[in-house]
Design a protein around this motif. Sequence first.
Motif, PDB file in Angstrom:
ATOM      1  N   LEU A 110       0.831  -1.214   0.000  1.00 22.92           N
ATOM      2  CA  LEU A 110       0.000   0.000   0.000  1.00 22.92           C
ATOM      3  C   LEU A 110       0.862   1.260   0.000  1.00 22.92           C
ATOM      4  CD1 LEU A 110      -2.796  -1.070   2.513  1.00 22.92           C
ATOM      5  CD2 LEU A 110      -3.100  -0.583   0.069  1.00 22.92           C
ATOM      6  N   LEU A 111       1.950   1.247   0.751  1.00 29.33           N
ATOM      7  CA  LEU A 111       2.860   2.391   0.745  1.00 29.33           C
ATOM      8  C   LEU A 111       3.469   2.596  -0.644  1.00 29.33           C
ATOM      9  CD1 LEU A 111       4.622   1.785   4.161  1.00 29.33           C
ATOM     10  CD2 LEU A 111       3.415   3.896   3.525  1.00 29.33           C
ATOM     11  N   LYS A 112       3.875   1.514  -1.280  1.00 30.58           N
ATOM     12  CA  LYS A 112       4.430   1.616  -2.632  1.00 30.58           C
ATOM     13  C   LYS A 112       3.409   2.199  -3.590  1.00 30.58           C
ATOM     14  CE  LYS A 112       7.821  -2.120  -2.325  1.00 30.58           C
ATOM     15  NZ  LYS A 112       8.185  -3.473  -2.777  1.00 30.58           N
ATOM     16  N   ARG A 113       2.195   1.706  -3.525  1.00 29.99           N
ATOM     17  CA  ARG A 113       1.128   2.199  -4.410  1.00 29.99           C
ATOM     18  C   ARG A 113       0.850   3.673  -4.152  1.00 29.99           C
ATOM     19  NH1 ARG A 113      -0.881   2.874  -8.949  1.00 29.99           N
ATOM     20  NH2 ARG A 113      -3.123   3.067  -9.078  1.00 29.99           N
ATOM     21  N   PHE A 114       0.768   4.060  -2.882  1.00 29.50           N
ATOM     22  CA  PHE A 114       0.539   5.461  -2.540  1.00 29.50           C
ATOM     23  C   PHE A 114       1.638   6.338  -3.142  1.00 29.50           C
ATOM     24  CE2 PHE A 114       1.436   9.084   0.208  1.00 29.50           C
ATOM     25  CZ  PHE A 114       0.224   9.747   0.165  1.00 29.50           C
ATOM     26  N   GLY A 115       2.894   5.948  -2.966  1.00 31.66           N
ATOM     27  CA  GLY A 115       4.007   6.715  -3.516  1.00 31.66           C
ATOM     28  C   GLY A 115       3.933   6.850  -5.026  1.00 31.66           C
ATOM     29  N   GLU A 116       3.571   5.777  -5.701  1.00 34.41           N
ATOM     30  CA  GLU A 116       3.448   5.812  -7.166  1.00 34.41           C
ATOM     31  C   GLU A 116       2.335   6.757  -7.612  1.00 34.41           C
ATOM     32  OE1 GLU A 116       2.709   1.702  -7.966  1.00 34.41           O
ATOM     33  OE2 GLU A 116       4.802   1.125  -7.691  1.00 34.41           O
ATOM     34  N   VAL A 117       1.179   6.648  -6.967  1.00 39.42           N
ATOM     35  CA  VAL A 117       0.037   7.490  -7.348  1.00 39.42           C
ATOM     36  C   VAL A 117       0.362   8.956  -7.067  1.00 39.42           C
ATOM     37  CG1 VAL A 117      -2.397   8.030  -6.890  1.00 39.42           C
ATOM     38  CG2 VAL A 117      -1.664   5.644  -7.040  1.00 39.42           C
ATOM     39  N   LEU A 118       0.908   9.247  -5.888  1.00 38.58           N
ATOM     40  CA  LEU A 118       1.236  10.626  -5.537  1.00 38.58           C
ATOM     41  C   LEU A 118       2.259  11.206  -6.507  1.00 38.58           C
ATOM     42  CD1 LEU A 118       0.938  13.057  -3.650  1.00 38.58           C
ATOM     43  CD2 LEU A 118       2.650  11.991  -2.144  1.00 38.58           C
ATOM     44  N   HIS A 119       3.291  10.458  -6.817  1.00 41.19           N
ATOM     45  CA  HIS A 119       4.328  10.940  -7.730  1.00 41.19           C
ATOM     46  C   HIS A 119       3.741  11.268  -9.104  1.00 41.19           C
ATOM     47  CE1 HIS A 119       7.807  10.733 -10.462  1.00 41.19           C
ATOM     48  NE2 HIS A 119       8.453  11.261  -9.432  1.00 41.19           N
ATOM     49  N   GLY A 120       2.987  10.346  -9.669  1.00 43.66           N
ATOM     50  CA  GLY A 120       2.385  10.581 -10.982  1.00 43.66           C
ATOM     51  C   GLY A 120       1.416  11.748 -10.968  1.00 43.66           C
ATOM     52  N   HIS A 121       0.648  11.855  -9.902  1.00 43.85           N
ATOM     53  CA  HIS A 121      -0.334  12.925  -9.761  1.00 43.85           C
ATOM     54  C   HIS A 121       0.353  14.297  -9.752  1.00 43.85           C
ATOM     55  CE1 HIS A 121      -4.078  14.762  -8.295  1.00 43.85           C
ATOM     56  NE2 HIS A 121      -3.296  15.462  -7.490  1.00 43.85           N
ATOM     57  N   ILE A 122       1.397  14.425  -8.965  1.00 44.26           N
ATOM     58  CA  ILE A 122       2.112  15.700  -8.886  1.00 44.26           C
ATOM     59  C   ILE A 122       2.729  16.047 -10.230  1.00 44.26           C
ATOM     60  CG2 ILE A 122       4.148  16.837  -7.883  1.00 44.26           C
ATOM     61  CD1 ILE A 122       3.449  15.290  -5.257  1.00 44.26           C
ATOM     62  N   ARG A 123       3.335  15.084 -10.869  1.00 41.75           N
ATOM     63  CA  ARG A 123       3.942  15.347 -12.182  1.00 41.75           C
ATOM     64  C   ARG A 123       2.897  15.817 -13.193  1.00 41.75           C
ATOM     65  NH1 ARG A 123       8.746  16.646 -10.832  1.00 41.75           N
ATOM     66  NH2 ARG A 123      10.109  14.951 -10.255  1.00 41.75           N
ATOM     67  N   THR A 124       1.720  15.229 -13.165  1.00 43.24           N
ATOM     68  CA  THR A 124       0.648  15.645 -14.076  1.00 43.24           C
ATOM     69  C   THR A 124       0.216  17.076 -13.783  1.00 43.24           C
ATOM     70  OG1 THR A 124      -0.149  13.378 -14.344  1.00 43.24           O
ATOM     71  CG2 THR A 124      -1.706  15.143 -14.849  1.00 43.24           C
ATOM     72  N   GLU A 125       0.049  17.393 -12.510  1.00 44.17           N
ATOM     73  CA  GLU A 125      -0.362  18.763 -12.177  1.00 44.17           C
ATOM     74  C   GLU A 125       0.699  19.776 -12.590  1.00 44.17           C
ATOM     75  OE1 GLU A 125      -3.561  18.096  -8.604  1.00 44.17           O
ATOM     76  OE2 GLU A 125      -1.646  19.000  -8.072  1.00 44.17           O
ATOM     77  N   GLU A 126       1.947  19.489 -12.289  1.00 40.85           N
ATOM     78  CA  GLU A 126       3.012  20.443 -12.601  1.00 40.85           C
ATOM     79  C   GLU A 126       3.246  20.581 -14.104  1.00 40.85           C
ATOM     80  OE1 GLU A 126       4.922  22.568 -10.765  1.00 40.85           O
ATOM     81  OE2 GLU A 126       3.881  22.031  -8.915  1.00 40.85           O
ATOM     82  N   ARG A 127       3.327  19.470 -14.788  1.00 45.30           N
ATOM     83  CA  ARG A 127       3.717  19.499 -16.206  1.00 45.30           C
ATOM     84  C   ARG A 127       2.560  19.760 -17.160  1.00 45.30           C
ATOM     85  NH1 ARG A 127       7.820  14.326 -15.912  1.00 45.30           N
ATOM     86  NH2 ARG A 127       9.452  15.399 -14.743  1.00 45.30           N
ATOM     87  N   GLN A 128       1.354  19.372 -16.772  1.00 42.77           N
ATOM     88  CA  GLN A 128       0.218  19.567 -17.675  1.00 42.77           C
ATOM     89  C   GLN A 128      -0.709  20.673 -17.184  1.00 42.77           C
ATOM     90  OE1 GLN A 128      -1.817  15.894 -18.739  1.00 42.77           O
ATOM     91  NE2 GLN A 128       0.088  14.776 -18.637  1.00 42.77           N
TER      92      GLN A 128
END
Length: 168
Positions: A110-128
């Motif tokens: 669950l921690l791994k999944r949370f980290g993956e989702v959070l990382h992708g989410h932030i990158r989408t907000e910043e870059r797109q």
Amino acid sequence: MTPEPLHRDPSLIPLSHQHQHGLALTVFIDRGLKAEPTREKGLELAAKVARAAEVELLGHFRVEEEILFPAVRRYLASGELLDRLIAEHRVMEDLVRRIAHATDEDRIPLLKRFGEVLHGHIRTEERQLFQDIQERLDASRLKELGRAVAARVEAVCPLSDRLPWAEK
């Protein structure tokens, strides 16, 4: 070739600053679990996730959903991106709850999944999203948005100027 750094309009800096905190959390999770995938490390990281959610993350979601997204929706080519980002907020909220109550066996995945989702989410907000906002809103609208965002961030995330979850 290294991508050119993104220029961030001052109106979005309070949220970008919090994104840096979120990315730091994903690094803590990733490095911590790679170096020491133990029950103890899982408990330590689960506590950091809970503290980050309490201090900043959940408030950050509220600022985006109550101030930012409604203010920019009509200017974007499509609302689909905002809808996706809101859905990801719900996924991360659910993961925070699940991590808090996880068995030893489930906590690390669950921690791994949370980290993956959070990382992708932030990158989408910043870059797109943030790039799109900066391209579509004029300076006066960005300035007005910035005042509203900064005031709301201060109200719901008063401790977000540091990383209290990272302290031992």
